[in-house]
Write an enzyme that holds these catalytic residues in place. Structure first.
Site, PDB file in Angstrom:
ATOM      1  N   THR A 142      -8.402   6.926  -2.852  1.00  0.00           N
ATOM      2  CA  THR A 142      -9.747   6.469  -3.191  1.00  0.00           C
ATOM      3  C   THR A 142     -10.745   7.605  -3.016  1.00  0.00           C
ATOM      4  OG1 THR A 142      -9.935   5.581  -0.951  1.00  0.00           O
ATOM      5  CG2 THR A 142      -9.453   4.011  -2.717  1.00  0.00           C
ATOM      6  N   LYS A 149     -14.232   8.690  -5.206  1.00  0.00           N
ATOM      7  CA  LYS A 149     -15.570   8.972  -4.664  1.00  0.00           C
ATOM      8  C   LYS A 149     -16.057  10.337  -5.152  1.00  0.00           C
ATOM      9  CE  LYS A 149     -13.995   6.828  -0.395  1.00  0.00           C
ATOM     10  NZ  LYS A 149     -13.407   7.179   0.914  1.00  0.00           N
ATOM     11  N   LYS A 188       0.357  14.794   1.675  1.00  0.00           N
ATOM     12  CA  LYS A 188      -0.927  15.106   1.031  1.00  0.00           C
ATOM     13  C   LYS A 188      -1.090  16.614   0.796  1.00  0.00           C
ATOM     14  CE  LYS A 188      -3.392  11.042   2.906  1.00  0.00           C
ATOM     15  NZ  LYS A 188      -4.108  10.392   1.788  1.00  0.00           N
ATOM     16  N   LYS A 212      -9.262  14.016   3.804  1.00  0.00           N
ATOM     17  CA  LYS A 212      -8.354  12.869   3.845  1.00  0.00           C
ATOM     18  C   LYS A 212      -7.540  13.000   5.121  1.00  0.00           C
ATOM     19  CE  LYS A 212      -6.785  14.168  -0.228  1.00  0.00           C
ATOM     20  NZ  LYS A 212      -6.730  12.913  -0.944  1.00  0.00           N
ATOM     21  N   ARG A 213      -6.783  11.973   5.491  1.00  0.00           N
ATOM     22  CA  ARG A 213      -5.926  12.116   6.665  1.00  0.00           C
ATOM     23  C   ARG A 213      -4.989  13.307   6.490  1.00  0.00           C
ATOM     24  NH1 ARG A 213      -6.067   8.132  10.838  1.00  0.00           N
ATOM     25  NH2 ARG A 213      -4.295   9.284  11.676  1.00  0.00           N
ATOM     26  N   HIS A 224       0.787  -1.234   0.000  1.00  0.00           N
ATOM     27  CA  HIS A 224       0.000   0.000   0.000  1.00  0.00           C
ATOM     28  C   HIS A 224       0.811   1.273   0.000  1.00  0.00           C
ATOM     29  CE1 HIS A 224      -4.268  -1.057   0.437  1.00  0.00           C
ATOM     30  NE2 HIS A 224      -3.789  -2.200   0.884  1.00  0.00           N
TER      31      HIS A 224
HETATM   32  C1  LIG Z   1     -12.166   7.329   1.257  1.00  0.00           C
HETATM   33  C2  LIG Z   1     -11.768   7.698   2.638  1.00  0.00           C
HETATM   34  C3  LIG Z   1     -10.427   7.942   2.949  1.00  0.00           C
HETATM   35  C4  LIG Z   1      -9.328   7.900   1.902  1.00  0.00           C
HETATM   36  O1  LIG Z   1      -9.202   9.167   1.308  1.00  0.00           O
HETATM   37  P1  LIG Z   1      -7.939   9.550   0.401  1.00  0.00           P
HETATM   38  O2  LIG Z   1      -8.296  10.889  -0.135  1.00  0.00           O
HETATM   39  O3  LIG Z   1      -7.830   8.522  -0.665  1.00  0.00           O
HETATM   40  O4  LIG Z   1      -6.757   9.580   1.302  1.00  0.00           O
HETATM   41  C5  LIG Z   1     -10.095   8.276   4.235  1.00  0.00           C
HETATM   42  N1  LIG Z   1     -11.041   8.368   5.197  1.00  0.00           N
HETATM   43  C6  LIG Z   1     -12.342   8.158   4.940  1.00  0.00           C
HETATM   44  C7  LIG Z   1     -13.340   8.297   6.034  1.00  0.00           C
HETATM   45  C8  LIG Z   1     -12.758   7.817   3.657  1.00  0.00           C
HETATM   46  O5  LIG Z   1     -14.061   7.590   3.417  1.00  0.00           O
END
Ligand SMILES: *Cc1c(COP(=O)(O)O)cnc(C)c1O
Length: 819
Positions: free
Chosen positions: A651, A655, A549, A543-544, A355
């Site tokens: 991911t 979305k 990032k 995101k985190r 990952h």
């Molecule tokens: C999809 C998702 C992530 C991943 O987000 P990235 O932008 O790909 O880092 C992290 N936390 C939650 C709650 C999510 O639904």
């Protein structure tokens, strides 16, 4: 069981009264949730039992997805959707006076994961069940999930997430299927029929008790299992408990020690923590999981040398790598296999997903810790290492360097990724670019040794949760335009391309986005007491929080916009609402500073009379799956701005795309593949490419200071980090951020990409004004998002890694649909 709305209402009222002992008009919404949840859980039970029976009868290979994290979120709405009873229940409840959406809010959000990795596991479970594959999850039932984030005076404060407080209607405790897991102790060898047999004595014995959660497939009557393990004390105090001198108080100490094993989730994302308790958790999952997999296999009454025909174990990152030595241990010590035979079974059974290429995330355990906690497993890893290195020396007799680089144990540390690759028949990355980097750079040695093991599986997300459930009105518009085939074949979303410039479809998409923005605006108003202009661009980064990032790049851009407006109050800009959601690991100081900075920016920008009608900034607290479901459908612009080469896939990007947001992004992770479909017309690229970043790391030549000296806007925003002014309120400055950029030469190239980012953002501001063009791009994004549905990803895993076909447990009769 209910099969129409009237039946549903009657049965539901009965249960509600039966469960609470109150009249229907006296119950709370909590009661309604609990009664509905348990009713639906029981409804699922029928299909669950039938699916399990079918799997045994069909005797086909089953997949077990081992993961330390499953970020499931709430289940009620998704289970109703997949069961095909969502509308019926919504209407029935409505007639009884309750709003299903309100009731859903009473479910605790199951946050048993940190971020992308855990959410991927949850999306995969949904796709496995919906496609009719026999694929199950195996994880830990943490008593406390990822911490709840509060923002107090702009700072992150962490509270425990006791998600089980009100019970969990979905789980079933299976006390009869508990498994003994052993830690510590010492290994004794004795000879039996001419071979050495090893046994661990005087260990600490822990019961791993499974709690099973059904995973409901979409309208196909398939129900798989997510098995979550909870640690319970094993010993009867009257008999002692794994040590001499058992006393009651001694027992309490023991009990406490045991129960901590599944107490909480480590809150570190993309960050390795070498803590003993974490190692205990990893082994706990692996040992319990292996035993339970073997028990299921036993039902087939086949010899263990045929295990790999019937069982695939997949490990989500290296966290469950101990599956490899643990399965070796069980096959040799408990089932009587010799080394070579056992190894052949293991490597045919196990496959592994990498990952990350961030070096700080690579797991390495101190060998001494492994030796003490898991003495027998350590012996096996040692032997594996010996054999692996001997084989390498034969392969590369003149390259001792390479052998040391690739060793499993080196300088007193166990390298989990090396063990995972050696013990697996397949190693995959999570986006084309990521897999490429693995092959060419990070895992080059291993790729040269085992080229056939490496493959790519670009991540995907479940369109059922992230489109059909989170954005039902958009789903309706899509269905009106192209029919409903895309619901079971999401790649069919490309049919929408025909309607990209259709004025009617555009208008409908516009009004759905509008409504979603209004909903989010009222959520924000409730939380922050600030009203939001729904004509503004909803510019979203969720995101985190992590340096790579680059939430900081986004923040600096807002500071610069503020400065430009202050310098020229009549500046023509398109109004924007910047929305952030992000948790920082509790010990990640820099990340927490960035949260505080964003909140300071919000404070200033939202209140300054020159800017407050043009710019708004919100840091929404406690980013989680259920908050994501509120934000994503309302987003116009998706921020995917990581330093190129650092984000394995992402991911969140998928979305947001699926919900019609346009992306501003670097060529990183799966953005690269989004760009393949969208081109410059459908996506806003900016910044350094991977090759540029690699060249800087390799050859040097980057000077953040030089940019500071030559770009006045950069100089101004950086100075504002450390001088009293609009963003340093109450004398607090952001020296660590300033120094990371200047004294430490900006490891993530924030300043290097700043100009390109700002220019792209200016373009976006202008483009947004042409709403017809914008809507066209938005529709094109939705249309191409089917490629990023988890169903596509899981079909690839199934055929190329696991070698399984849909089991086709059954098909639901039509009676549940449309009533
Ligand atoms: C999809 C998702 C992530 C991943 O987000 P990235 O932008 O790909 O880092 C992290 N936390 C939650 C709650 C999510 O639904």
């Amino acid at each position: 069981m209910f099969n129409n709305k009237e039946n549903f209402k009657r049965e539901f009222k009965q249960r509600l009264v039966g469960k609470t002992g109150r009249q229907v008009h006296e119950v709370t919404e909590d009661d309604v949730y609990a009664a509905l949840g348990s009713m639906i859980r029981e409804r699922i039970g029928q299909d669950w039992a039938a699916t399990n029976r079918a799997y045994i009868e069909q005797s086909e290979r089953q997949v077990y997805y081992f993961s330390m994290e499953f970020l499931m979120g709430r289940l009620l709405g998704n289970n109703l959707l997949n069961l095909g009873v969502l509308e019926m229940v919504r209407e029935g409840l409505g007639e009884l006076g309750w709003d299903l959406e309100d009731i859903e809010e009473y479910e605790a959000d199951a946050g048993l994961g940190n971020g992308g990795l855990g959410r991927l596991a949850a999306c995969f479970l949904d796709s496995l069940a919906s496609l009719g594959y026999a694929g199950h999850g195996n994880g830990i039932r943490y008593k406390y999930g990822l911490f709840e984030q509060k923002i107090i005076d702009g700072h992150q404060v962490e509270l425990p997430d006791y998600w089980l407080q009100k019970g969990n209607v979905w789980e079933v405790r299976r006390g009869d299927k508990k498994v003994n897991v052993q830690f510590w102790g010492h290994v004794e060898a004795k000879e039996e029929n001419g071979r050495l047999v090893y046994e661990t004595k005087n260990g600490e014995n822990v019961w791993a008790v499974p709690y099973d959660v059904p995973v409901v497939g979409y309208e196909n009557a398939s129900v798989n299992t997510l098995r979550l393990w909870s640690a319970e004390s094993a010993a009867d105090p009257s008999k002692g408990f794994g040590g001499p001198g058992g006393s009651y108080y001694n027992f309490l100490d023991y009990k406490r020690s045991v129960e901590t094993v599944s107490e909480f989730l480590y809150p570190d994302d993309s960050q390795y923590e070498g803590k003993l308790l974490r190692l205990k958790q990893e082994y706990f999952l692996c040992s319990a999981g292996v035993h339970s997999v073997l028990r299921t296999f036993d039902k087939l009454r086949l010899p263990y040398d045929r295990l790999a025909e019937k069982v695939a174990i997949h490990i989500n990152d290296t966290h469950p790598t101990l599956v490899i030595p643990e399965l070796m241990r069980v096959l040799m010590d408990e089932k009587g296999f010799g080394w070579d035979e056992a190894w052949s079974i293991v490597t045919r059974t196990v496959s592994y997903t990498n990952h990350t290429i961030l070096s700080e995330a690579l797991e390495t355990w101190p060998e001494q810790m492994v030796r003490e906690l898991l003495p027998r497993v350590h012996m096996i890893i040692e032997e594996l290492n010996k054999r692996f290195c001997a084989m390498l020396l034969e392969e590369y007799p003149d390259d001792q360097d390479r052998v040391s680089r690739m060793a499993i144990i080196e300088s007193g540390f166990v390298k989990m990724a090396h063990l995972a690759i050696y013990g697996s028949h397949s190693v995959n990355g999570v986006a084309a670019l990521h897999t490429d980097i693995l092959k060419k750079r990070e895992m080059k040695d291993f790729y040269e040794l085992y080229p056939e093991r490496f493959n790519n599986k670009t991540n995907g997300i479940t369109h059922r949760r992230w489109l059909m459930h989170a954005n039902p009105e958009l789903a309706d518009v899509i269905e009106e335009a192209i029919g409903s085939e895309w619901k079971t074949q999401p790649q069919q979303l490309t049919e929408l391309l025909k309607y990209a410039d259709d004025a009617v479809v555009q208008q409908k998409i516009y009004s759905v986005k509008r409504k979603n923005k209004e909903r989010l605006a009222s959520y924000i108003y409730k939380k922050h007491g600030v009203s939001v202009d729904t004509n503004s661009i909803f510019d979203v980064q969720i995101k985190r929080l992590h340096a790579y990032k680059r939430q900081l790049l986004n923040a600096l851009h807002i500071m610069d916009l503020y400065n430009r407006i202050k310098e020229n109050p009549s500046l023509e800009i398109t109004p924007r609402t910047f929305i952030f959601g992000a948790k920082a690991a509790p010990g990640y100081y820099m990340a927490k500073q960035i949260i505080k900075l964003i909140n300071n920016i919000a404070n200033t920008v939202n209140n300054d009379p020159d800017t407050k009608d043009l710019l708004k900034v919100f840091f929404l607290e406690n980013y989680s799956v259920s908050l994501a479901e509120k934000i994503i459908p309302a987003s116009d612009l998706s921020e995917q701005i990581s330093t190129a080469g650092k984000e394995a896939s992402g991911t969140g990007n998928m979305k947001l795309m699926m919900n019609g947001a346009l992306t501003i992004g670097t060529l990183d992770g799966a953005n690269v593949e989004m760009y393949e479909s969208l081109g410059d017309e459908g996506m806003y690229l900016f910044g350094l490419r991977v090759e540029d970043v690699e060249k800087y790391y390799r050859d040097g030549g980057y000077s953040a200071q030089a940019i500071y000296n030559s770009d006045e806007r950069v100089k101004k925003v950086l100075d504002q980090l450390v001088q009293p002014g609009p963003f340093c309120q109450n004398g607090q400055t952001f020296d660590p951020i300033y120094h990371s950029l200047l004294s430490h030469n900006d490891e993530y190239f924030v300043l290097r990409d700043f100009a390109s980012y700002v220019e792209t953002q200016n373009q976006i501001g202008m483009d947004y004004r042409d709403s017809k063009k914008w809507l066209e791009k938005s529709i094109v994004n939705i249309a191409h998002s089917g490629r990023f549905a988890g169903d596509r990803t899981i079909n690839e895993y199934a055929s190329e890694i696991w070698g399984i076909k849909p089991a086709g447990a059954g098909s639901r009769s039509g009676i549940y649909k449309g009533q």
